[in-house]
Design a protein around this motif. Sequence first.
Motif, PDB file in Angstrom:
ATOM      1  N   GLY A 407       4.983 -29.506 -96.926  1.00  0.00           N
ATOM      2  CA  GLY A 407       5.740 -30.537 -96.234  1.00  0.00           C
ATOM      3  C   GLY A 407       4.938 -31.787 -95.956  1.00  0.00           C
ATOM      4  O   GLY A 407       5.117 -32.438 -94.912  1.00  0.00           O
ATOM      5  N   LEU A 408       4.042 -32.141 -96.866  1.00  0.00           N
ATOM      6  CA  LEU A 408       3.174 -33.292 -96.654  1.00  0.00           C
ATOM      7  C   LEU A 408       3.816 -34.612 -97.076  1.00  0.00           C
ATOM      8  O   LEU A 408       3.327 -35.684 -96.725  1.00  0.00           O
ATOM      9  CB  LEU A 408       1.868 -33.120 -97.452  1.00  0.00           C
ATOM     10  CG  LEU A 408       1.059 -31.853 -97.165  1.00  0.00           C
ATOM     11  CD1 LEU A 408      -0.166 -31.802 -98.076  1.00  0.00           C
ATOM     12  CD2 LEU A 408       0.648 -31.816 -95.698  1.00  0.00           C
ATOM     13  N   ILE A 409       4.904 -34.549 -97.849  1.00  0.00           N
ATOM     14  CA  ILE A 409       5.507 -35.758 -98.411  1.00  0.00           C
ATOM     15  C   ILE A 409       6.504 -36.344 -97.412  1.00  0.00           C
ATOM     16  O   ILE A 409       7.445 -35.672 -96.984  1.00  0.00           O
ATOM     17  CB  ILE A 409       6.208 -35.456 -99.749  1.00  0.00           C
ATOM     18  CG1 ILE A 409       5.215 -34.838-100.738  1.00  0.00           C
ATOM     19  CG2 ILE A 409       6.827 -36.714-100.333  1.00  0.00           C
ATOM     20  CD1 ILE A 409       5.850 -34.338-102.024  1.00  0.00           C
ATOM     21  N   ASP A 410       6.294 -37.584 -97.044  1.00  0.00           N
ATOM     22  CA  ASP A 410       7.199 -38.285 -96.134  1.00  0.00           C
ATOM     23  C   ASP A 410       8.384 -38.800 -96.948  1.00  0.00           C
ATOM     24  O   ASP A 410       8.304 -39.831 -97.613  1.00  0.00           O
ATOM     25  CB  ASP A 410       6.470 -39.438 -95.443  1.00  0.00           C
ATOM     26  CG  ASP A 410       7.350 -40.154 -94.419  1.00  0.00           C
ATOM     27  OD1 ASP A 410       8.551 -39.828 -94.333  1.00  0.00           O
ATOM     28  OD2 ASP A 410       6.839 -41.049 -93.716  1.00  0.00           O
ATOM     29  N   GLU A 411       9.498 -38.071 -96.902  1.00  0.00           N
ATOM     30  CA  GLU A 411      10.664 -38.404 -97.723  1.00  0.00           C
ATOM     31  C   GLU A 411      11.314 -39.716 -97.307  1.00  0.00           C
ATOM     32  O   GLU A 411      12.110 -40.284 -98.063  1.00  0.00           O
ATOM     33  CB  GLU A 411      11.699 -37.270 -97.661  1.00  0.00           C
ATOM     34  CG  GLU A 411      11.198 -35.926 -98.172  1.00  0.00           C
ATOM     35  CD  GLU A 411      10.984 -35.905 -99.678  1.00  0.00           C
ATOM     36  OE1 GLU A 411      11.413 -36.858-100.356  1.00  0.00           O
ATOM     37  OE2 GLU A 411      10.394 -34.923-100.185  1.00  0.00           O
ATOM     38  N   SER A 412      11.016 -40.204 -96.120  1.00  0.00           N
ATOM     39  CA  SER A 412      11.612 -41.462 -95.655  1.00  0.00           C
ATOM     40  C   SER A 412      10.828 -42.682 -96.140  1.00  0.00           C
ATOM     41  O   SER A 412      11.255 -43.817 -95.934  1.00  0.00           O
ATOM     42  CB  SER A 412      11.679 -41.480 -94.117  1.00  0.00           C
ATOM     43  OG  SER A 412      10.359 -41.531 -93.563  1.00  0.00           O
ATOM     44  N   GLN A 413       9.705 -42.461 -96.768  1.00  0.00           N
ATOM     45  CA  GLN A 413       8.810 -43.558 -97.152  1.00  0.00           C
ATOM     46  C   GLN A 413       9.085 -43.994 -98.591  1.00  0.00           C
ATOM     47  O   GLN A 413       9.470 -43.198 -99.449  1.00  0.00           O
ATOM     48  CB  GLN A 413       7.348 -43.095 -97.016  1.00  0.00           C
ATOM     49  CG  GLN A 413       6.311 -44.163 -97.300  1.00  0.00           C
ATOM     50  CD  GLN A 413       4.894 -43.626 -97.137  1.00  0.00           C
ATOM     51  OE1 GLN A 413       4.708 -42.543 -96.581  1.00  0.00           O
ATOM     52  NE2 GLN A 413       3.908 -44.347 -97.611  1.00  0.00           N
TER      53      GLN A 413
END
Length: 578
Positions: A407-413
């Motif tokens: 869960g390291l990926i910031d999907e909002s970015q």
Amino acid sequence: MIRTHTAGSLREEHAGQQVTLAGWVARRRDHGGVVFIDLRDASGSAQVVFREEDHAHDLRAEYCVKVVGQVRVRPEGNENPDLPTGAVEVVADTVEVLSESAPLPFPIEGGVGVSEEARLKYRYLDIRRQQVAEAMRVRSKATYLANEVMNELGFVYVETPTLTRSTPEGARDFLVPVRLQPGNWYALPQSPQLFKQLLQVAGLERYYQLAKCYRDEDLRADRQPEFTQIDIEMSFVDQEDVIEVGEKLVARLWREILGYDIPMPLPRMTYADAMARYGSDKPDLRFGQELVDMTDYFSGTSFRVFQADHVGAVVMPGGGSQTRKELDGWQEWARSRGAKGLAYVLVQEDGTLGGPVAKNLSEQEISGLADKVGAAPGDAVFFAAGARNAARDLLGAARLEIGRRCGLIDESQWSFLWVVDAPMFEEDGEGGWTAVHHPFTGPKPEWADNFQDHPGEALAYAYDMVCNGMEIGGGSIRIHRAEMQQRVFDVLGISKEEAESKFGFLLEAFKYGPPPHGGIAYGWDRICMLLSSGDSIRDVIAFPKTASGFDPLTGAPTPITAGQRKEAGVDARPKAEA
């Protein structure tokens, strides 16, 4: 018009008005003789209420109906704040069934758990779903905006042929038999590459097109045999000019569709840096976990696995707590990618190293390893050893998998960048060279005179735009001088006769004062997928095919009859051969 208003346009100010609506029954609810239906059209939905005895229609989901009635404000407590029309409802005077619907193969509302093949087989029903319809509208808006941007920048829209000759562009062509010339074939274009260069020779200077492209590729997860790209070519430009146009295009799309201002100018990273740090020429910068080159660190190791041309590592935070089954799963994952496995060490809470690899390392190698790779107690460290490119590729894929699992990926970015300075050539595995981009990509200015002497080191005047770990566009400054083009052909082992056979019409045109030119092509399906928050390019294509190239809607491709085969000349020999 059959209707006076669209369902999604009704608001409190319409209260008291007589309206005529037309659309589909999205939902029906019976409440003791009073019936509520949600009437859906392209604009949205509105609640309609009537007494069952007044309208004894056996209305079911997706019946197409016309409703005449009066708008009223919903009774207090019955409002639906989640709907734009949630403050009002229509009290029906008449309900007319325009057409009935057969039982549905899957529910339109919700549609959770519906297989993709079923969705594609009944795509016309799938598009009735709000999310899919909205993706179509996003694509439409993006297309209008792209045309506006290119028009403002002085580009000329030109349509290039769909039936052309076969030219090598990296994939297999789709071929079309020619009935009037039995034994001869057209090819569907993999891209408009040669035609857009000819348009520069023609003096149009600024060309663009939303072009259909066709590639007969092996099965891949998110590819289509036919796809769309926005194709751009310019004369008298260098890399900076093309990059400026590309940035203006994506900035406008993201700002006007998503309300997001992309920070400009976009950052740049060299191809060499991207591969070394991320193991990919399209790095996802929304999280860290950069690769660590351990080749020098293990230069004197006695561990045979690490006695390789390249050794690299990537850290999985918290990975030290994985079970043996989970760690074995990583080995299966690596083997599925063609690797022998994925070596690892586990950093224990007391700082000691565990796992099978640690037993084969010297005390000196163990003592400094965690600090070298930046691992903390509780982490896992994965290694790949072997040929440099293969090892980096495996670790780059492992990095992305770690990002997803942890869960390291910031999907909002949103993470945009240019990857520049790719190699001109790469080894073809048979002792020769092949073009990394295509044979018409020019060298960087500093390599213009001697790229043929150092093909493994020469850098291309090329650039790719990356967004969130996906390549969304790529291009280059082209070769326009005949002698330079011939030197590229020489490196690629393409003789003058072969070049004349494959590219003769372009080489002929280049005898007549071709201008310096360059361009870029953006994967339009992929851009629209990102703008609509889709998971696949199939989400933004009206009638897509499956990953195998099959169309569940029409059943294509299909066999042809013997008569069709004979008429088309599929088996005919060209006259020259006959």
